[in-house]
Design a protein around this motif. Structure first.
Motif, PDB file in Angstrom:
ATOM      1  N   ASN A 102     -53.702  43.538  17.227  1.00 55.71           N
ATOM      2  CA  ASN A 102     -54.600  43.520  18.326  1.00 55.71           C
ATOM      3  C   ASN A 102     -53.497  44.206  19.231  1.00 55.71           C
ATOM      4  O   ASN A 102     -53.243  43.450  20.472  1.00 55.71           O
ATOM      5  CB  ASN A 102     -55.170  42.633  18.874  1.00 55.71           C
ATOM      6  N   TRP A 103     -52.676  45.320  19.229  1.00 51.23           N
ATOM      7  CA  TRP A 103     -51.396  45.302  19.901  1.00 51.23           C
ATOM      8  C   TRP A 103     -51.851  45.876  21.500  1.00 51.23           C
ATOM      9  O   TRP A 103     -50.998  45.614  22.315  1.00 51.23           O
ATOM     10  CB  TRP A 103     -50.498  46.518  18.995  1.00 51.23           C
ATOM     11  N   GLU A 104     -53.040  46.567  21.288  1.00 53.65           N
ATOM     12  CA  GLU A 104     -53.479  47.112  22.765  1.00 53.65           C
ATOM     13  C   GLU A 104     -53.609  46.107  23.788  1.00 53.65           C
ATOM     14  O   GLU A 104     -53.229  46.129  24.963  1.00 53.65           O
ATOM     15  CB  GLU A 104     -54.854  48.044  22.715  1.00 53.65           C
ATOM     16  N   GLU A 105     -54.261  45.059  23.470  1.00 56.77           N
ATOM     17  CA  GLU A 105     -54.468  43.827  24.358  1.00 56.77           C
ATOM     18  C   GLU A 105     -53.202  43.296  24.655  1.00 56.77           C
ATOM     19  O   GLU A 105     -52.836  42.693  25.727  1.00 56.77           O
ATOM     20  CB  GLU A 105     -55.290  42.835  23.768  1.00 56.77           C
ATOM     21  N   SER A 106     -52.490  43.193  23.576  1.00 53.64           N
ATOM     22  CA  SER A 106     -51.086  42.454  23.641  1.00 53.64           C
ATOM     23  C   SER A 106     -49.866  43.300  24.726  1.00 53.64           C
ATOM     24  O   SER A 106     -49.396  42.912  25.586  1.00 53.64           O
ATOM     25  CB  SER A 106     -50.235  42.610  22.419  1.00 53.64           C
ATOM     26  N   ILE A 107     -49.994  44.726  24.646  1.00 53.94           N
ATOM     27  CA  ILE A 107     -49.122  45.653  25.450  1.00 53.94           C
ATOM     28  C   ILE A 107     -49.843  45.427  26.923  1.00 53.94           C
ATOM     29  O   ILE A 107     -49.112  45.525  27.921  1.00 53.94           O
ATOM     30  CB  ILE A 107     -49.503  47.049  24.929  1.00 53.94           C
ATOM     31  N   LEU A 108     -51.420  45.691  26.936  1.00 52.29           N
ATOM     32  CA  LEU A 108     -51.882  45.340  28.362  1.00 52.29           C
ATOM     33  C   LEU A 108     -51.331  44.178  29.002  1.00 52.29           C
ATOM     34  O   LEU A 108     -51.012  44.094  30.269  1.00 52.29           O
ATOM     35  CB  LEU A 108     -53.060  45.690  28.230  1.00 52.29           C
ATOM     36  N   ALA A 109     -51.124  42.738  28.403  1.00 53.43           N
ATOM     37  CA  ALA A 109     -50.781  41.613  28.761  1.00 53.43           C
ATOM     38  C   ALA A 109     -49.420  41.989  29.647  1.00 53.43           C
ATOM     39  O   ALA A 109     -48.902  41.368  30.551  1.00 53.43           O
ATOM     40  CB  ALA A 109     -50.815  40.679  27.784  1.00 53.43           C
ATOM     41  N   ILE A 110     -48.546  42.749  29.078  1.00 57.88           N
ATOM     42  CA  ILE A 110     -47.356  42.692  29.274  1.00 57.88           C
ATOM     43  C   ILE A 110     -47.201  43.922  30.495  1.00 57.88           C
ATOM     44  O   ILE A 110     -46.476  43.802  31.319  1.00 57.88           O
ATOM     45  CB  ILE A 110     -46.030  43.413  28.072  1.00 57.88           C
ATOM     46  N   LEU A 111     -48.028  44.841  30.415  1.00 61.34           N
ATOM     47  CA  LEU A 111     -48.206  45.808  31.343  1.00 61.34           C
ATOM     48  C   LEU A 111     -48.614  45.558  32.826  1.00 61.34           C
ATOM     49  O   LEU A 111     -48.215  46.072  33.761  1.00 61.34           O
ATOM     50  CB  LEU A 111     -48.666  47.230  31.017  1.00 61.34           C
ATOM     51  N   LYS A 112     -49.206  44.268  32.772  1.00 60.59           N
ATOM     52  CA  LYS A 112     -49.674  43.674  33.966  1.00 60.59           C
ATOM     53  C   LYS A 112     -48.501  43.108  34.590  1.00 60.59           C
ATOM     54  O   LYS A 112     -48.506  42.918  35.831  1.00 60.59           O
ATOM     55  CB  LYS A 112     -50.966  42.557  33.555  1.00 60.59           C
ATOM     56  N   ARG A 113     -47.668  42.858  33.885  1.00 62.07           N
ATOM     57  CA  ARG A 113     -46.363  41.919  34.443  1.00 62.07           C
ATOM     58  C   ARG A 113     -44.982  42.934  34.679  1.00 62.07           C
ATOM     59  O   ARG A 113     -44.086  42.711  35.341  1.00 62.07           O
ATOM     60  CB  ARG A 113     -46.198  40.822  33.599  1.00 62.07           C
ATOM     61  N   ARG A 114     -44.851  43.985  33.877  1.00 66.72           N
ATOM     62  CA  ARG A 114     -43.836  44.998  33.767  1.00 66.72           C
ATOM     63  C   ARG A 114     -44.106  46.177  33.279  1.00 66.72           C
ATOM     64  O   ARG A 114     -45.058  46.211  32.747  1.00 66.72           O
ATOM     65  CB  ARG A 114     -42.371  44.234  33.241  1.00 66.72           C
ATOM     66  N   SER A 115     -43.200  47.340  33.838  1.00 66.37           N
ATOM     67  CA  SER A 115     -43.755  48.422  33.096  1.00 66.37           C
ATOM     68  C   SER A 115     -42.696  48.858  31.696  1.00 66.37           C
ATOM     69  O   SER A 115     -41.907  48.167  31.761  1.00 66.37           O
ATOM     70  CB  SER A 115     -43.277  49.591  34.349  1.00 66.37           C
ATOM     71  N   LEU A 116     -43.225  49.555  30.977  1.00 65.58           N
ATOM     72  CA  LEU A 116     -42.865  49.898  29.795  1.00 65.58           C
ATOM     73  C   LEU A 116     -42.744  51.660  29.510  1.00 65.58           C
ATOM     74  O   LEU A 116     -43.663  52.147  29.847  1.00 65.58           O
ATOM     75  CB  LEU A 116     -43.600  49.196  28.333  1.00 65.58           C
ATOM     76  N   THR A 117     -41.542  51.941  28.826  1.00 65.36           N
ATOM     77  CA  THR A 117     -41.589  53.238  28.501  1.00 65.36           C
ATOM     78  C   THR A 117     -42.407  53.338  26.973  1.00 65.36           C
ATOM     79  O   THR A 117     -42.699  52.360  26.514  1.00 65.36           O
ATOM     80  CB  THR A 117     -40.249  53.904  28.179  1.00 65.36           C
ATOM     81  N   PRO A 118     -42.800  54.502  26.448  1.00 64.12           N
ATOM     82  CA  PRO A 118     -43.541  54.670  25.197  1.00 64.12           C
ATOM     83  C   PRO A 118     -42.536  54.260  24.092  1.00 64.12           C
ATOM     84  O   PRO A 118     -42.993  53.545  23.239  1.00 64.12           O
ATOM     85  CB  PRO A 118     -43.642  56.372  25.169  1.00 64.12           C
ATOM     86  N   ASP A 119     -41.259  54.209  24.339  1.00 57.43           N
ATOM     87  CA  ASP A 119     -40.299  53.864  23.260  1.00 57.43           C
ATOM     88  C   ASP A 119     -40.187  52.153  23.333  1.00 57.43           C
ATOM     89  O   ASP A 119     -40.353  51.767  22.198  1.00 57.43           O
ATOM     90  CB  ASP A 119     -38.749  54.202  23.318  1.00 57.43           C
ATOM     91  N   ASP A 120     -40.256  51.703  24.468  1.00 52.65           N
ATOM     92  CA  ASP A 120     -40.583  50.062  24.793  1.00 52.65           C
ATOM     93  C   ASP A 120     -41.798  49.869  23.796  1.00 52.65           C
ATOM     94  O   ASP A 120     -41.868  48.635  23.085  1.00 52.65           O
ATOM     95  CB  ASP A 120     -40.645  49.857  26.179  1.00 52.65           C
ATOM     96  N   VAL A 121     -42.966  50.377  24.067  1.00 49.80           N
ATOM     97  CA  VAL A 121     -44.109  50.254  23.199  1.00 49.80           C
ATOM     98  C   VAL A 121     -44.204  50.086  22.187  1.00 49.80           C
ATOM     99  O   VAL A 121     -44.411  49.054  21.214  1.00 49.80           O
ATOM    100  CB  VAL A 121     -45.156  51.032  23.820  1.00 49.80           C
ATOM    101  N   ALA A 122     -43.322  51.181  21.411  1.00 49.64           N
ATOM    102  CA  ALA A 122     -42.931  51.215  19.876  1.00 49.64           C
ATOM    103  C   ALA A 122     -42.307  49.921  19.550  1.00 49.64           C
ATOM    104  O   ALA A 122     -42.584  49.416  18.673  1.00 49.64           O
ATOM    105  CB  ALA A 122     -42.494  52.447  19.724  1.00 49.64           C
TER     106      ALA A 122
END
Ligand code: SF4
Length: 315
Positions: free
Chosen positions: A257-277
């Motif tokens: 469930n990576w999308e929910e996980s990434i959204l939880a981080i993106l609420k608190r800080r920004s990420l580049t696509p490389d960071d997301v990978a």
């Protein structure tokens, strides 16, 4: 290999952190309660600027979530209190840390702006953490107010006294972060005094940072890599540059469930696509595809800083 991550309200990541390896974030403050309203904040403007400590969440829910993640086979090097505001504003912080220490061996870090360290109750709450990461961006009242825009009762003197009291009592590691902002706190004159103060406090490490992700104010401009290196040399062997993620920390497994996980981080800080990978263990192409889908669903938005694309959550 894929792993199932427990659903989370208070926990996000683990995020590959330059300082902490794989860091499982714990956010026990509602967005955006803080004692500061820093011009470089990635979370956005402070809507509740306060020094009043409160019980914002049920401590048992937080403890159960953290322990659930610890048992989920994810790589976790640190459990780190940070997120949508200033963690020491939560008056249950100490009891949560003490309960976690009884149930897990993973070390605990707290990222704090340091504004409440002059209070004995706050220092007591932090006593059992393994690493404390306070900030001190300025040593003149003018630069302090311009950068951190503190709540009325927080002064530069109370900040420095708090750090000194912490050093005198606390047995763990203190890693002090300095966020360097172009034309505000990066002058040689200011850095001379800052070094003197930091040396007299006696921290274990000095972490030098600058603005590389979208800040809440355009006036918060980062300094160059060359200038950062000069400042690192000036501060000496305890100083490290900490901008950005560690490129050598990559998830070897993919989250289901990576999308929910990434959204939880993106609420608190920004990420580049490389960071997301790196955070998810996806390939860069899979990360791009997922981010474009989230963009289409208006769950994330794009920001470009110095030609680098970042994503943040829309809410
Ligand atoms: S950067 Fe940290 S201390 Fe500053 S306003 Fe944002 S959450 Fe508060």
């Amino acid at each position: 290999m894929s792993i199932i991550i427990p659903m989370s309200r208070y926990v996000f990541g683990p995020v590959p952190s330059r300082r902490l390896g794989f860091s499982l974030g714990v956010d026990i403050i509602p967005r955006k309660y803080c004692t500061f309203d820093c011009i470089y904040c990635q979370v956005g403007r402070t809507t509740e600027k306060t020094v009043l400590r409160s019980s914002f969440v049920d401590p048992n829910d937080v403890i159960d979530e953290v322990i659930g993640h610890i048992h989920s086979r994810q790589p976790i090097d640190f459990v780190t209190f940070s997120g949508s505001g200033e963690p020491t504003l939560n008056k249950d912080l100490g009891s949560i840390i003490r309960a976690l220490k009884k149930r897990m061996s993973t070390p605990i870090a707290v990222i704090t702006n340091g504004s409440l360290l002059d209070r004995p109750d706050v220092r007591k709450d932090l006593a059992e953490a393994d690493v404390l990461m306070p900030s001190l961006d300025a040593v003149t009242e003018d630069a302090f107010v311009r950068i951190n825009r503190p709540a009325g009762s927080v002064s530069l003197i109370s900040m420095i006294e708090g750090l000194r009291a912490l050093r005198a009592e606390y047995r763990g590691q203190i890693w002090l972060e300095i966020m360097l902002i172009k034309n505000i706190n990066d002058t040689s004159q200011h850095l001379e005094v800052l070094k003197e103060v930091v040396t007299s406090i006696g921290v274990d490490k000095i972490h030098l940072n600058t603005v590389v992700r979208p800040p809440c104010e355009a006036a918060a401009e980062g300094i160059s890599e060359e200038r950062l290196s000069e400042i690192q040399d000036f501060f000496g062997s305890t100083a490290e540059i900490i901008c950005g993620f560690r490129k050598d920390h990559v998830r070897s497994s993919q989250e289901e469930n990576w999308e929910e996980s990434i959204l939880a981080i993106l609420k608190r800080r920004s990420l580049t696509p490389d960071d997301v990978a790196r955070v998810t263990g996806l390939t860069r192409a899979q990360a791009d595809e997922g981010l474009i889908r989230l963009l289409g669903e208006k769950r994330v938005k794009e920001h470009v800083v110095d030609g680098v694309l970042y994503y943040v959550a829309t809410k």
